[in-house]
Design a protein around this motif. Structure first.
Motif, PDB file in Angstrom:
ATOM      1  N   LEU A  33      43.167  63.862  13.997  1.00 54.95           N
ATOM      2  CA  LEU A  33      43.189  62.509  13.458  1.00 54.95           C
ATOM      3  C   LEU A  33      44.600  61.945  13.361  1.00 54.95           C
ATOM      4  CD1 LEU A  33      40.563  62.912  10.593  1.00 54.95           C
ATOM      5  CD2 LEU A  33      40.391  61.285  12.482  1.00 54.95           C
ATOM      6  N   MET A  34      45.588  62.757  13.055  1.00 46.65           N
ATOM      7  CA  MET A  34      46.941  62.268  12.778  1.00 46.65           C
ATOM      8  C   MET A  34      47.640  61.782  14.041  1.00 46.65           C
ATOM      9  SD  MET A  34      50.110  64.147  10.792  1.00 46.65           S
ATOM     10  CE  MET A  34      50.675  65.112  12.201  1.00 46.65           C
ATOM     11  N   PRO A  35      48.152  60.563  14.030  1.00 45.53           N
ATOM     12  CA  PRO A  35      48.897  60.071  15.198  1.00 45.53           C
ATOM     13  C   PRO A  35      50.256  60.768  15.321  1.00 45.53           C
ATOM     14  CG  PRO A  35      48.953  58.463  13.418  1.00 45.53           C
ATOM     15  CD  PRO A  35      48.029  59.550  12.971  1.00 45.53           C
ATOM     16  N   ARG A  77      42.655  55.327  13.183  1.00 41.65           N
ATOM     17  CA  ARG A  77      44.027  55.459  12.693  1.00 41.65           C
ATOM     18  C   ARG A  77      44.580  54.123  12.212  1.00 41.65           C
ATOM     19  NH1 ARG A  77      45.637  58.980  18.018  1.00 41.65           N
ATOM     20  NH2 ARG A  77      45.098  61.062  17.217  1.00 41.65           N
ATOM     21  N   GLU A  78      44.400  53.094  13.005  1.00 39.72           N
ATOM     22  CA  GLU A  78      44.934  51.785  12.651  1.00 39.72           C
ATOM     23  C   GLU A  78      44.305  51.272  11.357  1.00 39.72           C
ATOM     24  OE1 GLU A  78      45.328  47.269  14.544  1.00 39.72           O
ATOM     25  OE2 GLU A  78      44.558  48.926  15.755  1.00 39.72           O
ATOM     26  N   GLU A 105      41.975  55.598  17.928  1.00 42.14           N
ATOM     27  CA  GLU A 105      42.996  54.583  17.700  1.00 42.14           C
ATOM     28  C   GLU A 105      42.543  53.586  16.638  1.00 42.14           C
ATOM     29  OE1 GLU A 105      46.104  54.587  18.743  1.00 42.14           O
ATOM     30  OE2 GLU A 105      45.549  56.547  19.556  1.00 42.14           O
ATOM     31  N   TRP A 163      50.877  58.864   7.634  1.00 36.65           N
ATOM     32  CA  TRP A 163      49.495  59.295   7.779  1.00 36.65           C
ATOM     33  C   TRP A 163      49.049  60.212   6.648  1.00 36.65           C
ATOM     34  CZ3 TRP A 163      45.400  57.739  10.332  1.00 36.65           C
ATOM     35  CH2 TRP A 163      44.273  58.559  10.325  1.00 36.65           C
TER      36      TRP A 163
END
Length: 307
Positions: A177-179, A18-19, A15, A186
């Motif tokens: 990795l991709m949300p 990603r952020e 998280e 992304w």
């Protein structure tokens, strides 16, 4: 994290990773015009053009192409020779990509009533659209794609998270990795990271890489990465002379072999190394691509642009 994502470090805070990347991208990224649209046609044109051309060079060609043929209906109705001539004139790589793009537009109009399919598998039904391009269009136009894995993404994953140099491993890592539901933002962000920060010669601090605190390469100072394929030189290549043939035939419509030869190569010699045999090979390639026809008149080969 699932078993399919074992290439990523077990203690990685997904998280936070990603952020950090999405905030970095949203704060500052290269303002390419195709990033400001969700038109699948415009995005497809960009993806096809950028397969062999630097992005900075694509901008002018992309804008000019869409000004001339703003919709799939316009492109489908265009003369294929004009589309190929545009492609060749802007040095956008193999001319058959222009032919495929023209045919893909015709498919969208004839088979999909002018509306692009949305899923990567459906998009691959379009002429000349492979898995990577289909996924890119699905991501950037519809936000319904999978993780995009190009050379930049591989370099980032290899350096940051020590992902093995293996295509399947890169696919699994990029997917992990991709949300969910963020493929548009992304995929743009991670490709931008590889394009401006995690370049072959890294610019970690200069570009403010958001992954420095997690990056194994940044910690160790070892920035090795998988080899990046290089494009063959355009000058003097078969691609260059194929393009010259198409442009010349657009001007003259048809020419005998020994009249065409000197117009595309100043040292053309009918019996020499770059003579009739060499020129006939190029014309045969173009004929196979459906761009040129060859016929014999009074015993002499004549080349004509196919309309």
């Amino acid at each position: 994290m699932t078993d399919d994502a074992v290439e990523l470090p077990a203690d990685l805070d997904l998280e936070a990773v990603r952020e950090a990347l999405l905030e970095w991208y949203e704060a500052d990224h290269r303002p390419f015009p195709w990033r400001e649209t969700d038109d699948p046609y415009a995005i497809l044109v960009c993806e096809v053009m950028s397969q062999q051309t630097q992005l900075d060079r694509v901008v002018d060609a992309w804008e000019a192409f869409l000004e001339r043929w703003p919709t799939t209906a316009d492109l489908a109705a265009a003369d294929r020779a004009d589309v190929v001539g545009f492609w060749s004139g802007h040095r956008l790589g193999y001319n058959n990509r222009a032919k495929y793009l023209h045919e893909a537009a015709s498919q969208v109009e004839a088979e999909y009533d002018g509306a692009f399919p949305r899923e990567p598998d459906e998009l691959q039904e379009l002429m000349g659209v492979g898995p990577y391009t289909a996924n890119a269009v699905a991501s950037f136009a519809f936000n319904e794609g999978d993780a995009v894995v190009d050379t930049n993404v591989k370099r980032v994953c290899y350096r940051a998270f020590d992902v093995p140099d293996d295509d399947a491993a890169f696919e699994r890592a990029a997917t992990a990795l991709m949300p969910d539901g963020r493929s548009r933002a992304w995929n743009n962000a991670i490709m931008e990271l590889g394009g401006v920060a995690c370049t072959q010669t890294p610019r970690c601090d200069e570009a403010g890489c958001p992954w420095r605190e997690w990056c194994g390469a940044y910690a160790s100072g070892d920035f090795t990465a998988p080899d990046v394929p290089t494009q063959p030189s355009f000058d003097g290549s078969r691609r260059q002379f194929r393009g010259r043939i198409v442009r010349t035939l657009r001007e003259y419509d048809e020419l005998e072999l020994d009249v065409l030869g000197p117009r595309i190569r100043v040292d053309y010699n009918p019996q020499g190394e770059h003579g009739r045999a060499w020129l006939l090979e190029l014309l045969a390639d173009l004929e196979t691509d459906g761009l040129v026809t060859l016929e014999t008149r009074d015993g002499e080969p004549v080349a004509r642009l196919r309309r």
